[in-house]
Each structure stands twice: as C-alpha cells, then as structure tokens.
Write an enzyme that holds these catalytic residues in place. Structure first.
Site, PDB file in Angstrom:
ATOM      1  N   TRP A  20      48.831  39.250  44.685  1.00  0.00           N
ATOM      2  CA  TRP A  20      48.219  37.934  44.811  1.00  0.00           C
ATOM      3  C   TRP A  20      49.296  36.861  44.679  1.00  0.00           C
ATOM      4  O   TRP A  20      50.136  36.937  43.769  1.00  0.00           O
ATOM      5  CB  TRP A  20      47.156  37.745  43.729  1.00  0.00           C
ATOM      6  CG  TRP A  20      46.191  36.644  44.059  1.00  0.00           C
ATOM      7  CD1 TRP A  20      46.350  35.322  43.784  1.00  0.00           C
ATOM      8  CD2 TRP A  20      44.951  36.771  44.746  1.00  0.00           C
ATOM      9  NE1 TRP A  20      45.275  34.602  44.258  1.00  0.00           N
ATOM     10  CE2 TRP A  20      44.397  35.475  44.849  1.00  0.00           C
ATOM     11  CE3 TRP A  20      44.250  37.855  45.285  1.00  0.00           C
ATOM     12  CZ2 TRP A  20      43.168  35.235  45.466  1.00  0.00           C
ATOM     13  CZ3 TRP A  20      43.026  37.606  45.897  1.00  0.00           C
ATOM     14  CH2 TRP A  20      42.504  36.310  45.982  1.00  0.00           C
ATOM     15  N   HIS A  50      45.441  43.288  38.732  1.00  0.00           N
ATOM     16  CA  HIS A  50      44.707  43.130  39.987  1.00  0.00           C
ATOM     17  C   HIS A  50      45.568  43.429  41.212  1.00  0.00           C
ATOM     18  O   HIS A  50      45.302  42.947  42.315  1.00  0.00           O
ATOM     19  CB  HIS A  50      44.113  41.720  40.053  1.00  0.00           C
ATOM     20  CG  HIS A  50      43.202  41.425  38.901  1.00  0.00           C
ATOM     21  ND1 HIS A  50      41.857  41.702  38.938  1.00  0.00           N
ATOM     22  CD2 HIS A  50      43.466  40.932  37.670  1.00  0.00           C
ATOM     23  CE1 HIS A  50      41.318  41.371  37.777  1.00  0.00           C
ATOM     24  NE2 HIS A  50      42.278  40.904  36.989  1.00  0.00           N
ATOM     25  N   HIS A  54      41.760  48.156  42.522  1.00  0.00           N
ATOM     26  CA  HIS A  54      41.486  47.821  41.131  1.00  0.00           C
ATOM     27  C   HIS A  54      40.033  47.422  40.934  1.00  0.00           C
ATOM     28  O   HIS A  54      39.316  47.131  41.892  1.00  0.00           O
ATOM     29  CB  HIS A  54      42.392  46.677  40.678  1.00  0.00           C
ATOM     30  CG  HIS A  54      42.096  45.381  41.380  1.00  0.00           C
ATOM     31  ND1 HIS A  54      42.611  45.077  42.621  1.00  0.00           N
ATOM     32  CD2 HIS A  54      41.317  44.319  41.030  1.00  0.00           C
ATOM     33  CE1 HIS A  54      42.180  43.885  43.004  1.00  0.00           C
ATOM     34  NE2 HIS A  54      41.393  43.407  42.056  1.00  0.00           N
ATOM     35  N   ASP A  56      37.485  44.675  38.798  1.00  0.00           N
ATOM     36  CA  ASP A  56      37.408  43.426  38.044  1.00  0.00           C
ATOM     37  C   ASP A  56      36.421  43.619  36.904  1.00  0.00           C
ATOM     38  O   ASP A  56      35.265  43.999  37.136  1.00  0.00           O
ATOM     39  CB  ASP A  56      36.887  42.274  38.914  1.00  0.00           C
ATOM     40  CG  ASP A  56      37.925  41.723  39.860  1.00  0.00           C
ATOM     41  OD1 ASP A  56      39.086  42.161  39.803  1.00  0.00           O
ATOM     42  OD2 ASP A  56      37.557  40.848  40.673  1.00  0.00           O
ATOM     43  N   HIS A  60      37.358  38.722  33.689  1.00  0.00           N
ATOM     44  CA  HIS A  60      38.290  38.153  34.666  1.00  0.00           C
ATOM     45  C   HIS A  60      37.870  36.750  35.076  1.00  0.00           C
ATOM     46  O   HIS A  60      38.720  35.888  35.307  1.00  0.00           O
ATOM     47  CB  HIS A  60      38.346  39.083  35.876  1.00  0.00           C
ATOM     48  CG  HIS A  60      39.265  38.657  36.966  1.00  0.00           C
ATOM     49  ND1 HIS A  60      40.566  38.243  36.742  1.00  0.00           N
ATOM     50  CD2 HIS A  60      39.076  38.584  38.325  1.00  0.00           C
ATOM     51  CE1 HIS A  60      41.133  37.932  37.901  1.00  0.00           C
ATOM     52  NE2 HIS A  60      40.253  38.119  38.857  1.00  0.00           N
ATOM     53  N   HIS A 161      31.872  36.389  42.968  1.00  0.00           N
ATOM     54  CA  HIS A 161      32.069  37.061  41.685  1.00  0.00           C
ATOM     55  C   HIS A 161      30.894  36.766  40.739  1.00  0.00           C
ATOM     56  O   HIS A 161      30.327  37.670  40.121  1.00  0.00           O
ATOM     57  CB  HIS A 161      33.365  36.597  41.009  1.00  0.00           C
ATOM     58  CG  HIS A 161      34.619  37.229  41.523  1.00  0.00           C
ATOM     59  ND1 HIS A 161      35.252  36.785  42.665  1.00  0.00           N
ATOM     60  CD2 HIS A 161      35.360  38.266  41.045  1.00  0.00           C
ATOM     61  CE1 HIS A 161      36.339  37.527  42.866  1.00  0.00           C
ATOM     62  NE2 HIS A 161      36.430  38.433  41.906  1.00  0.00           N
ATOM     63  N   GLU A 173      37.856  46.428  44.215  1.00  0.00           N
ATOM     64  CA  GLU A 173      38.535  45.732  45.303  1.00  0.00           C
ATOM     65  C   GLU A 173      39.747  46.506  45.817  1.00  0.00           C
ATOM     66  O   GLU A 173      40.320  47.332  45.113  1.00  0.00           O
ATOM     67  CB  GLU A 173      38.971  44.331  44.835  1.00  0.00           C
ATOM     68  CG  GLU A 173      37.786  43.430  44.504  1.00  0.00           C
ATOM     69  CD  GLU A 173      38.165  42.129  43.823  1.00  0.00           C
ATOM     70  OE1 GLU A 173      37.419  41.149  43.996  1.00  0.00           O
ATOM     71  OE2 GLU A 173      39.177  42.091  43.094  1.00  0.00           O
TER      72      GLU A 173
END
Length: 209
Positions: A20, A50, A54, A56, A60, A161, A173
C-alpha cells in the site's frame, strides 16, 4: 482436477511484492547465515500486516473493533463459494443477487482486476456498501476479494469496510482467483495468532468439494 488437491490462492511474499502506498514494504533478510552460526540459517521479516494476501480485523478501521486473535478461527476454515464478477466495474447487491448465495458462509469474488502481486493497482473495481445487508441476509460471514481493499484506494471513510462490519462479515483481501473456476470449494485462510494486531498475512488455499 482431483478434489483432494489444494490450490494456492496466496500472493507470494517477497521483496518484489507491491505494498500500500506509504506503508511498510515487505522485506526478508538473512540475519545469520549457516556459516556464521555453524548450524543454521536464520531469517528476519518486516512488513505491514496488510501486505499481500491478508485478513482485516475490525480494529483496522474501528478502535473498538476485534483484534486478530478475537476472531473465531473457524471464520477462515470451511465451505466457500467462488463467483465471477469480472464482467462489471461496480459490484453491488443487484450484481450479487444473480448468484445463488443462500447458505453461503464464505464468499470469494473474482473481479476484473488482474492478479499481479508486484504491481499495486492504480484503480480497482468498486464495491457498493449495499452488499453488507444483502450478504448478511444470505448468511455470509466472510467476504474475500482479489483486490488490496474492499474500498477505493483514496477512501478515508471506508464505507464498505464499515458496512461489512455492521453486518458481522469479516474481510479477506488480495487472494488470487485468476486460475480458479467458479464453484464450491473448501477454504483455509488462517491468520497468524497476533494477539493485538489489526490484520494478518494468511496462506489461503482452496480444495474442490
């Protein structure tokens, strides 16, 4: 394909894997070599929770949310259904309603985003928050996507989310589904037992039912 064969749908973790923007990149290095220790090689890893494939944990995106170790482990083990939504750039309740989902506890979405672990996408298909209540009505407890996030890259509010969390649906994800035929599978995608963490890498695998 034999039903006994496990299929890996995990992005391999390496120094080449995309992360990210602004987050901690993955790194593996040999801390001590066999020549140094006289017996073994010892490696060290550094990464965001992440990176790659992974889960969440609700913490998070919610300070009062569950941490990784608070989530029931059987959330990530059991029957799952893979469906193909690669024909659309917006995935909403209407799109999902074209599939038989009643009784499906773990739903995995194959989107139009190509599986290229070394490249972070500039744009992703959009999920609509209306999928939260829709999936809850059908009994879904885990949603898996082949994207880095269920929300747009630039989002700060993270409406999907929160819509999933509000409907007791956990998130998986960055799975890899390009080579997976839609259908019924057994899923194992266990996170590490990270007591206080907001997420965890997983090794995700499927087996035909």
């Amino acid at each position: 394909m034999k039903s006994s064969e496990w299929i890996d749908i995990t992005q391999p973790l390496s120094d080449r894997i995309a992360h990210w923007p602004g987050d901690e990149p993955f790194s593996y290095r040999l801390t001590f070599s066999k020549e140094q220790t006289g017996s073994v090689n010892i490696g060290q890893i550094s990464a965001s929770c992440h990176t790659g494939t992974h889960i969440d944990a609700p913490f998070h995106y919610n300070n009062q949310g569950k941490r990784v170790l608070d989530i029931p482990v059987d959330t990530y083990i059991g029957p799952a259904k893979v469906i193909d939504v690669s024909h659309t750039e917006k995935i909403d309740a209407n799109i999902l309603s074209k599939n038989q989902l009643d009784g499906v506890k773990r739903l995995l979405l194959h989107s139009s985003l190509p599986n290229i672990p070394e490249r972070f996408p500039e744009k992703m298909p959009l999920l609509d928050p209306d999928i939260g209540p829709f999936l809850k009505e059908r009994g879904v407890e885990l949603l898996g996507v082949d994207m880095p996030s269920v929300d747009p890259i630039e989002s700060k509010e993270l409406p999907v989310h929160h819509a999933l969390h509000d409907n007791n649906i956990y998130i998986l994800e960055n799975i890899m589904l390009d080579h997976i035929v839609p259908g019924e599978y057994e899923l194992i995608a266990l996170p590490l037992a990270l007591e206080e963490a907001d997420g965890s890498p997983v090794r995700a695998v499927l087996r035909c039912l």
